[in-house]
Design a protein around this motif. Structure first.
Motif, PDB file in Angstrom:
ATOM      1  N   THR A  41       0.875  -1.161  -0.165  1.00  0.00           N
ATOM      2  CA  THR A  41       0.233   0.029  -0.082  1.00  0.00           C
ATOM      3  C   THR A  41       1.021   1.242   0.066  1.00  0.00           C
ATOM      4  N   SER A  42       0.354   2.277  -0.613  1.00  0.00           N
ATOM      5  CA  SER A  42       1.169   3.466  -0.535  1.00  0.00           C
ATOM      6  C   SER A  42       0.409   4.446   0.454  1.00  0.00           C
ATOM      7  N   HIS A  43      -0.033   3.886   1.398  1.00  0.00           N
ATOM      8  CA  HIS A  43      -0.969   4.781   2.609  1.00  0.00           C
ATOM      9  C   HIS A  43       0.106   5.747   3.179  1.00  0.00           C
ATOM     10  N   SER A  44      -0.431   6.907   3.341  1.00  0.00           N
ATOM     11  CA  SER A  44       0.519   7.737   4.165  1.00  0.00           C
ATOM     12  C   SER A  44      -0.617   8.484   5.256  1.00  0.00           C
ATOM     13  N   GLY A  45       0.336   8.855   6.341  1.00  0.00           N
ATOM     14  CA  GLY A  45      -0.566   9.142   7.698  1.00  0.00           C
ATOM     15  C   GLY A  45      -0.405   8.043   8.735  1.00  0.00           C
ATOM     16  N   PRO A  46      -0.897   8.115   9.838  1.00  0.00           N
ATOM     17  CA  PRO A  46      -0.722   7.312  10.927  1.00  0.00           C
ATOM     18  C   PRO A  46      -1.166   5.844  10.816  1.00  0.00           C
ATOM     19  N   LEU A  47      -0.545   4.952  11.327  1.00  0.00           N
ATOM     20  CA  LEU A  47      -0.858   3.468  11.221  1.00  0.00           C
ATOM     21  C   LEU A  47      -2.488   3.570  12.144  1.00  0.00           C
ATOM     22  N   ARG A  48      -3.420   3.127  11.430  1.00  0.00           N
ATOM     23  CA  ARG A  48      -4.904   3.041  12.014  1.00  0.00           C
ATOM     24  C   ARG A  48      -4.984   1.522  12.568  1.00  0.00           C
ATOM     25  N   VAL A  49      -5.388   1.159  13.748  1.00  0.00           N
ATOM     26  CA  VAL A  49      -5.627   0.102  14.300  1.00  0.00           C
ATOM     27  C   VAL A  49      -7.088   0.175  14.585  1.00  0.00           C
ATOM     28  N   VAL A  50      -7.898  -0.609  13.787  1.00  0.00           N
ATOM     29  CA  VAL A  50      -9.366  -0.545  13.578  1.00  0.00           C
ATOM     30  C   VAL A  50      -9.800  -1.711  14.200  1.00  0.00           C
ATOM     31  N   TRP A  51     -10.922  -1.623  15.115  1.00  0.00           N
ATOM     32  CA  TRP A  51     -11.479  -3.027  15.667  1.00  0.00           C
ATOM     33  C   TRP A  51     -13.210  -2.605  15.500  1.00  0.00           C
ATOM     34  N   PHE A  52     -13.816  -3.632  15.103  1.00  0.00           N
ATOM     35  CA  PHE A  52     -15.355  -3.812  15.037  1.00  0.00           C
ATOM     36  C   PHE A  52     -15.729  -4.801  16.015  1.00  0.00           C
ATOM     37  N   GLY A  53     -16.876  -4.574  16.803  1.00  0.00           N
ATOM     38  CA  GLY A  53     -17.294  -5.544  17.549  1.00  0.00           C
ATOM     39  C   GLY A  53     -18.577  -5.064  18.505  1.00  0.00           C
ATOM     40  N   SER A  54     -18.874  -5.839  19.287  1.00  0.00           N
ATOM     41  CA  SER A  54     -20.181  -5.674  20.205  1.00  0.00           C
ATOM     42  C   SER A  54     -20.019  -5.335  21.664  1.00  0.00           C
ATOM     43  N   TYR A  55     -18.680  -5.299  22.095  1.00  0.00           N
ATOM     44  CA  TYR A  55     -18.391  -5.084  23.476  1.00  0.00           C
ATOM     45  C   TYR A  55     -18.782  -6.047  24.413  1.00  0.00           C
ATOM     46  N   ILE A  56     -18.870  -7.507  23.894  1.00  0.00           N
ATOM     47  CA  ILE A  56     -19.165  -8.355  25.131  1.00  0.00           C
ATOM     48  C   ILE A  56     -17.676  -8.879  25.670  1.00  0.00           C
ATOM     49  N   PRO A  57     -18.030  -9.230  26.949  1.00  0.00           N
ATOM     50  CA  PRO A  57     -16.620  -9.344  27.639  1.00  0.00           C
ATOM     51  C   PRO A  57     -15.806 -10.176  26.986  1.00  0.00           C
ATOM     52  N   LEU A  58     -16.055 -11.177  26.254  1.00  0.00           N
ATOM     53  CA  LEU A  58     -15.237 -12.283  25.446  1.00  0.00           C
ATOM     54  C   LEU A  58     -14.131 -11.613  24.561  1.00  0.00           C
ATOM     55  N   GLN A  59     -14.813 -10.430  23.942  1.00  0.00           N
ATOM     56  CA  GLN A  59     -13.728  -9.526  23.103  1.00  0.00           C
ATOM     57  C   GLN A  59     -12.685  -8.954  23.615  1.00  0.00           C
ATOM     58  N   GLY A  60     -12.650  -8.919  24.822  1.00  0.00           N
ATOM     59  CA  GLY A  60     -11.397  -8.249  25.587  1.00  0.00           C
ATOM     60  C   GLY A  60     -11.085  -6.789  24.967  1.00  0.00           C
ATOM     61  N   VAL A  61     -12.130  -5.960  24.997  1.00  0.00           N
ATOM     62  CA  VAL A  61     -11.636  -4.603  24.636  1.00  0.00           C
ATOM     63  C   VAL A  61     -10.608  -3.991  25.415  1.00  0.00           C
ATOM     64  N   GLU A  62     -10.826  -4.225  26.652  1.00  0.00           N
ATOM     65  CA  GLU A  62      -9.626  -3.542  27.752  1.00  0.00           C
ATOM     66  C   GLU A  62      -8.340  -3.887  27.390  1.00  0.00           C
ATOM     67  N   HIS A  63      -8.191  -4.899  26.686  1.00  0.00           N
ATOM     68  CA  HIS A  63      -6.645  -5.367  26.169  1.00  0.00           C
ATOM     69  C   HIS A  63      -6.295  -4.226  25.047  1.00  0.00           C
ATOM     70  N   ILE A  64      -7.163  -3.793  24.266  1.00  0.00           N
ATOM     71  CA  ILE A  64      -6.962  -3.083  23.081  1.00  0.00           C
ATOM     72  C   ILE A  64      -6.659  -1.765  23.612  1.00  0.00           C
ATOM     73  N   ILE A  65      -7.536  -1.217  24.955  1.00  0.00           N
ATOM     74  CA  ILE A  65      -7.200   0.251  25.413  1.00  0.00           C
ATOM     75  C   ILE A  65      -5.936  -0.118  25.998  1.00  0.00           C
ATOM     76  N   ASP A  66      -5.553  -0.958  26.633  1.00  0.00           N
ATOM     77  CA  ASP A  66      -4.117  -1.220  27.364  1.00  0.00           C
ATOM     78  C   ASP A  66      -3.021  -0.994  26.313  1.00  0.00           C
ATOM     79  N   ALA A  67      -3.249  -1.583  25.155  1.00  0.00           N
ATOM     80  CA  ALA A  67      -2.378  -1.599  23.906  1.00  0.00           C
ATOM     81  C   ALA A  67      -2.187  -0.102  23.431  1.00  0.00           C
ATOM     82  N   ALA A  68      -3.317   0.734  23.672  1.00  0.00           N
ATOM     83  CA  ALA A  68      -3.329   2.271  23.206  1.00  0.00           C
ATOM     84  C   ALA A  68      -2.892   3.037  24.223  1.00  0.00           C
ATOM     85  N   HIS A  69      -2.576   2.731  25.423  1.00  0.00           N
ATOM     86  CA  HIS A  69      -2.044   3.187  26.536  1.00  0.00           C
ATOM     87  C   HIS A  69      -0.524   2.891  26.605  1.00  0.00           C
ATOM     88  N   ALA A  70      -0.254   1.575  26.197  1.00  0.00           N
ATOM     89  CA  ALA A  70       1.355   1.447  26.002  1.00  0.00           C
ATOM     90  C   ALA A  70       2.080   2.155  24.902  1.00  0.00           C
TER      91      ALA A  70
END
Length: 205
Positions: free
Chosen positions: A133-162
């Motif tokens: 890809t010739s994409h320019s700009g920031p790397l976009r980490v995109v997630w689609f979901g329904s926020y059930i506990p199994l999907q572990g969105v808290e770990h995505i937030i922890d990654a964003a924090h790191a």
């Protein structure tokens, strides 16, 4: 009217599946979902074909232990426990996605001797593959979901924090659901500026 229509549609679907099963022009039957599996098992006296049951998830774990929408010890919880157990006992080859998942089924449902088998979850690499890809700009980490506990969105937030000090990486979350408010509060408490919360995408957007 909607309920009647839904019931009628489902009945027609299962009648079509039953008719297909009765034709016996196949060697192995793969059943996904418990209604289809138990229908196939009930007709096995006729089709006499081995049944591979794609268990996929435990309904008991999903509704009772994870989402907690069914009360522990309730009649419905016992029914879910029973159907999880017997769908594995009655299948010729019940398949799950990881060894840990298999161990959960053995421990929770007493399936010590059931022929549980692991089949990795994957994707067709003819359709999904890395592309240049010739994409320019920031790397976009995109997630689609329904926020059930199994999907572990808290770990995505922890990654964003790191990665909060890397200005060229941003996180975009799409969807709504059970833990949505909690996850927004968690991100706010961490004062994250590299993550955005968005509603579900509509067709055409």
């Amino acid at each position: 009217v909607t309920l009647d229509t839904t019931v009628s549609t489902r009945c027609c679907t299962y009648l079509k599946i039953a008719w297909r099963l009765l034709r016996r022009d196949y060697d192995v039957l793969v059943a996904t979902g418990k209604p289809v599996f138990f229908l196939a098992r009930a007709l096995k006296w006729w089709h006499l074909r081995p049944i591979i049951h794609d268990v996929f998830i435990s309904d008991y774990n999903t509704l009772v232990e994870d989402r907690k929408t069914v009360a522990q010890g309730s009649l419905y919880a016992h029914i879910l426990h029973m159907t999880d157990t017997w769908s594995c006992l009655l299948a010729d080859a019940p398949v799950l996605d990881t060894e840990n998942h298999i161990q959960y089924f053995r421990d929770t449902f007493g399936l010590t001797h059931a022929p549980l088998r692991r089949v990795w979850v994957g994707a067709d690499d003819e359709l999904f593959r890395p592309q240049r890809t010739s994409h320019s700009g920031p790397l976009r980490v995109v997630w689609f979901g329904s926020y059930i506990p199994l999907q572990g969105v808290e770990h995505i937030i922890d990654a964003a924090h790191a990665l909060r000090d890397y200005g060229d990486i941003v996180f975009e979350l799409y969807g709504r659901g059970q833990t949505y408010t909690f996850m927004r509060d968690k991100a706010a408490a961490l004062a994250l500026t590299n993550i955005t919360f968005n509603d579900h995408l509509n067709n055409g957007n």
